[in-house]
Design a protein around this motif. Structure first.
Motif, short mmCIF file in Angstrom:
data_model
loop_
_atom_site.label_atom_id
_atom_site.label_comp_id
_atom_site.label_asym_id
_atom_site.label_seq_id
_atom_site.Cartn_x
_atom_site.Cartn_y
_atom_site.Cartn_z
N GLY A 62 53.31 -7.37 -2.32
CA GLY A 62 54.70 -8.48 -2.87
C GLY A 62 54.96 -9.67 -2.04
O GLY A 62 55.43 -10.41 -2.41
N THR A 63 54.09 -9.80 -0.98
CA THR A 63 54.13 -10.95 -0.03
C THR A 63 53.43 -12.20 -0.72
O THR A 63 53.73 -13.24 -0.12
CB THR A 63 53.79 -10.54 1.37
N ASP A 87 53.28 -15.48 3.43
CA ASP A 87 52.13 -14.90 4.07
C ASP A 87 51.36 -15.78 4.70
O ASP A 87 50.91 -16.84 4.25
CB ASP A 87 51.46 -13.91 3.04
N ALA A 133 63.11 -14.01 -5.76
CA ALA A 133 62.56 -13.54 -4.47
C ALA A 133 62.05 -14.74 -3.89
O ALA A 133 61.90 -15.94 -4.36
CB ALA A 133 61.31 -12.69 -5.01
N PHE A 180 59.25 -15.38 -0.80
CA PHE A 180 57.98 -14.69 -0.16
C PHE A 180 57.16 -15.66 0.64
O PHE A 180 57.32 -16.71 0.64
CB PHE A 180 57.12 -14.00 -1.12
N ASN A 188 57.10 -8.37 -7.50
CA ASN A 188 56.77 -7.25 -6.57
C ASN A 188 55.80 -6.34 -7.34
O ASN A 188 55.90 -5.81 -8.22
CB ASN A 188 58.03 -6.68 -6.12
N ARG A 236 58.76 -10.41 2.17
CA ARG A 236 59.31 -10.74 0.84
C ARG A 236 60.88 -10.17 0.69
O ARG A 236 60.94 -9.04 0.91
CB ARG A 236 58.45 -10.09 -0.22
N TRP A 237 61.67 -10.95 0.42
CA TRP A 237 63.05 -10.69 -0.12
C TRP A 237 63.14 -10.55 -1.69
O TRP A 237 62.96 -11.69 -2.10
CB TRP A 237 63.99 -11.28 0.67
N THR A 238 63.50 -9.58 -2.08
CA THR A 238 63.65 -9.53 -3.66
C THR A 238 65.02 -8.98 -3.93
O THR A 238 65.34 -8.22 -3.22
CB THR A 238 62.65 -8.54 -4.18
#
Length: 741
Positions: free
Chosen positions: A148-149, A398, A394, A396, A154, A414-416
């Protein structure tokens, strides 16, 4: 913990296998065999050596797939650890995918897949027409574990990336491939690259796939398990400067193969597993299309801005005869429609010792449909219809930092936020089929059994961390921990009379995975390998259960509890001589339910189920994972004969093993694949000295194995003891002629 130790011991055994020459697939080439650190992938949204990526990833080039005569992406499951890919039950081109026990078998509208599929950088929200044929593909990457990141949507179980070719020709060139094979198979693929100048070019590909059925509908005389597919892709690329790149791409698939009804496993049953006596109708049509626009701007030497805008839609019209008999005992005519719009912005960073990606993602999607459940013995039809609207947002990122030349650490998150609005309608009629499917004379039977619209919002933060260490130039170890999330939703089949709580929907599910891996090359880089052990904790698992309920079929989707998934994976390749390469893969999965709260719809009045309206009972000791064999593996070879005139003949034999597995969480002995099986393939390919002409003969499933890939189980007198299974392809031999110009 004991099972984790067992996996670690197996990883040690894999290391022993490395030293004896266990191996993975290589492309047919006159060049020296590439080692793992020569392979470049974009698993982390940036170009990296496969050896440097702290992710379990398998990368297969388009040339490899073509050399082996691979028809579509489901063949990846024969040589990729912990992967199950099949056409969905009752379907020719709907994709069912599982990675490490995480997936989604049910392709009904509103259900999110557990494995994300991407065409280039575009997430494909619906599995219909996602059994992608192999043409105009540069490579396919299979990433195992939560991602997901890094990705637009996701991906809780993993991701499959279908990467198409970009224009790299200096002058116009093209390719034509024609095939003829068993069951009157006729395939034609044509592609062309037309660079207008150094800055602008056009590419296009068109594919036509025709094949008679493996069996026959003995009731109608039509083909069964046939293929009738048209697919195409076109792209326009423009690079006005060294710092700017734009690509407009479009693709479409039209599948008019006949409906796939499966094989009745109880009497009366045809002798051939590919035959049927279905009377529901053989008409089936699946269409999907998409357009994407990608822009890249190299802002400076260390930052690139990228935008991906995409639109996709699709429709399905079909029939499944659940009883497989001429009379409408249990027939399901159905239609699905979907569309999606997505926008993703990315910032790619490369600062020498540090690099990474940050992005925002937005998707607005609608999936809708309707189907009839026809129970002809009581002249009753239940119409189910509805839709689900999904708005997903989202943020994200990384990032990796090289602490030293050997040690690198990565962190991401990640915020979803998913908002889903579900509309579900369920109504019974007296008559064979409802007005929605052509019977205007059907009579309403009471009021709606389900009729609601509801909205739920789901939010989650999912982090990921990893560290990798290089033991010299040719050996890298890594450790990672990551969390994946799949939002909840609404059961589109839910019957509020049988299960009142269906109007509340179901909750999200999560997976946390710890992974330890080792990648590298030994023996003067003649041996390359990758191995990993993993331990996943699966919480609030979403399970779909369908069962006969009187004169209809009911459904429950609930968060049944939790499970533990532990395993080990290995891939390797050994170059015996410049002309002879061995390859192998092996994976072990130990997946067990720790808690499985099954809904008992009409339990007796006792201490186990103290009400007459149903209850939940923990039945984890009587459930097992579906589509997740304990052991899978493959072994193969490539041998090249270099001819005096400069041409080459390549021989590519392979064998793949798949252990026994269940079709559903509940055992179904007549439908489950109770026996492990081997699949034997072989290809012989001649390539001309100038690499312009190829001729190959490809044999698939040479032992003519009969193996089950799906099924439906609705036993009972009113449903006609509906126990039907769907089978993988029989033995086929195909001759292919390719011409580059």
């Amino acid at each position: 913990m004991n099972r984790l130790i067992k996996s670690a011991l197996l990883a040690g055994a894999a290391w022993g296998a490395v030293s004896t020459g266990a191996v993975a697939q290589d492309a047919v080439s006159q060049e020296p065999v590439a080692t793992v650190d020569d392979i470049v992938v974009t698993a982390r949204r940036r170009e990296e050596s496969l050896q440097d990526v702290p992710v379990a990833v398998t990368a297969v080039s388009g040339e490899q797939l073509e050399a082996k005569g691979s028809a579509d992406i489901t063949e990846l499951a024969r040589s990729t650890p912990s992967l199950t890919l099949n056409a969905a039950r009752g379907s020719n081109s709907t994709l069912i995918s599982f990675i490490r026990g995480v997936g989604q078998q049910d392709p009904l509208w509103g259900f999110d897949p557990g494995v994300g599929l991407y065409i280039d950088d575009v997430y494909v929200a619906r599995p219909q027409a996602a059994v992608l044929d192999i043409f105009d593909v540069e490579r396919i990457e299979v990433l195992r574990g939560p991602q997901g990141t890094l990705y637009g949507r996701n991906t809780i179980g993993g991701a499959i990336k279908y990467v198409t070719r970009r224009i790299d020709a200096d002058e116009p060139e093209g390719f034509i491939r024609a095939s003829y094979g068993s069951y009157d198979q006729r395939d034609l693929v044509a592609s062309a690259e037309l660079p207008v100048n150094e800055k602008f070019g056009v590419s296009a590909a068109l594919a036509r796939y025709l094949r008679d059925g493996f069996g026959t509908n003995l009731n109608t005389g039509n083909e069964h398990y046939n293929k009738d597919v048209m697919a195409g892709r076109i792209s326009v690329e423009w690079a006005p400067s060294d710092r700017l790149f734009f690509r407009l791409a479009a693709d479409a698939v039209n599948d008019d193969s006949n409906a796939r009804h499966g094989h009745r496993e109880v009497a009366p049953s045809p002798a051939d597993v590919y035959d049927t006596n279905a009377g529901a109708g053989d008409t089936n049509s699946v269409e999907t299309r998409g357009v994407s626009f990608t822009g890249e701007w190299l802002a400076n030497d260390w930052m690139t801005f990228k935008s991906v805008t995409a639109w996709r839609d699709g429709s399905t019209r079909g029939n499944i005869d659940f009883d497989n008999q001429p009379a409408p005992i249990l027939d399901i005519p159905a239609r699905y429609d979907d569309n999606q719009f997505s926008q993703e912005f990315q910032l790619l960073f490369d600062g020498g010792r540090w690099n990474g990606v940050a992005g925002v993602y937005y998707m607005d999607a609608t999936a809708s449909g309707a189907f009839d459940t026809v129970v002809g013995l009581v002249n009753l039809t239940t119409l189910t219809s509805g839709s689900v609207d999904t708005e997903s947002m989202a943020v994200f990122g990384d990032f990796s930092f090289d602490v030293t030349d050997a040690l690198s650490i990565s962190a991401g998150g990640r915020w979803t936020r998913d908002e889903k609005t579900g509309t579900v309608f369920r109504q019974q009629y007296l008559g064979i089929r409802s007005p929605a499917f052509g019977n205007s004379a059907a009579v309403l039977l009471g009021g709606p059994r389900t009729n609601y619209t509801a909205t739920r919002t789901f939010e989650e933060f999912t982090p990921r961390v990893s560290a990798s260490y290089k033991f010299g130039d040719d050996l890298t170890a890594y450790a990672s921990w990551g969390r994946g999330f799949k939002s909840g939703g609404f059961d589109m089949r839910g019957d509020a009379v049988l299960y009142p709580n269906t109007v509340n929907g179901y909750d999200p599910e999560t997976v946390e995975t710890v992974e330890l891996g080792l990648k590298g090359a030994l023996f003067d880089r003649r041996l390359s390998f990758a191995t990993a052990i993993f331990d996943s904790s699966y919480e609030d698992q979403q399970i779909t259960t369908q069962y006969p309920a009187g004169a209809t079929v009911a459904s429950v989707v609930d968060n049944v509890g939790s499970s533990s998934i532990r395993g080990w994976e290995f891939e390797g390749r050994f170059r015996v001589t410049p002309s002879f390469t061995l390859n192998a893969s092996l994976s072990y999965i130990d997946a067990q339910f720790d808690e499985f709260l099954a809904y008992i719809p009409t339990g007796p009045l006792n201490s186990t189920c103290p009400t007459l309206v149903g209850c939940f009972v923990d039945v984890s000791n009587a459930r097992d994972f579906q589509n997740t064999p304990e052991w899978t593996g493959s072994i193969g070879a490539t041998y090249n004969w270099f001819l005096a005139n400069g041409g080459m003949i390549s021989f590519l034999p392979s064998a793949s093993y798949r252990g026994a597995y269940q079709q559903f969480e509940t055992p179904a002995p007549l439908l489950d694949q109770l026996d492990a099986y081997w699949m034997f393939d072989a290809s012989v390919v001649w390539t001309s000295a100038n690499d312009k002409l190829t001729f190959g003969v490809h044999g698939k499933n040479l032992s003519d194995e009969r193996y089950k890939i799906g099924g439906y189980s609705f036993p009972g007198a009113l449903t006609g003891d509906s126990l039907i299974a769907f089978y993988g392809a029989p033995r086929t031999v195909t001759a292919t002629l390719g011409l580059k110009f």
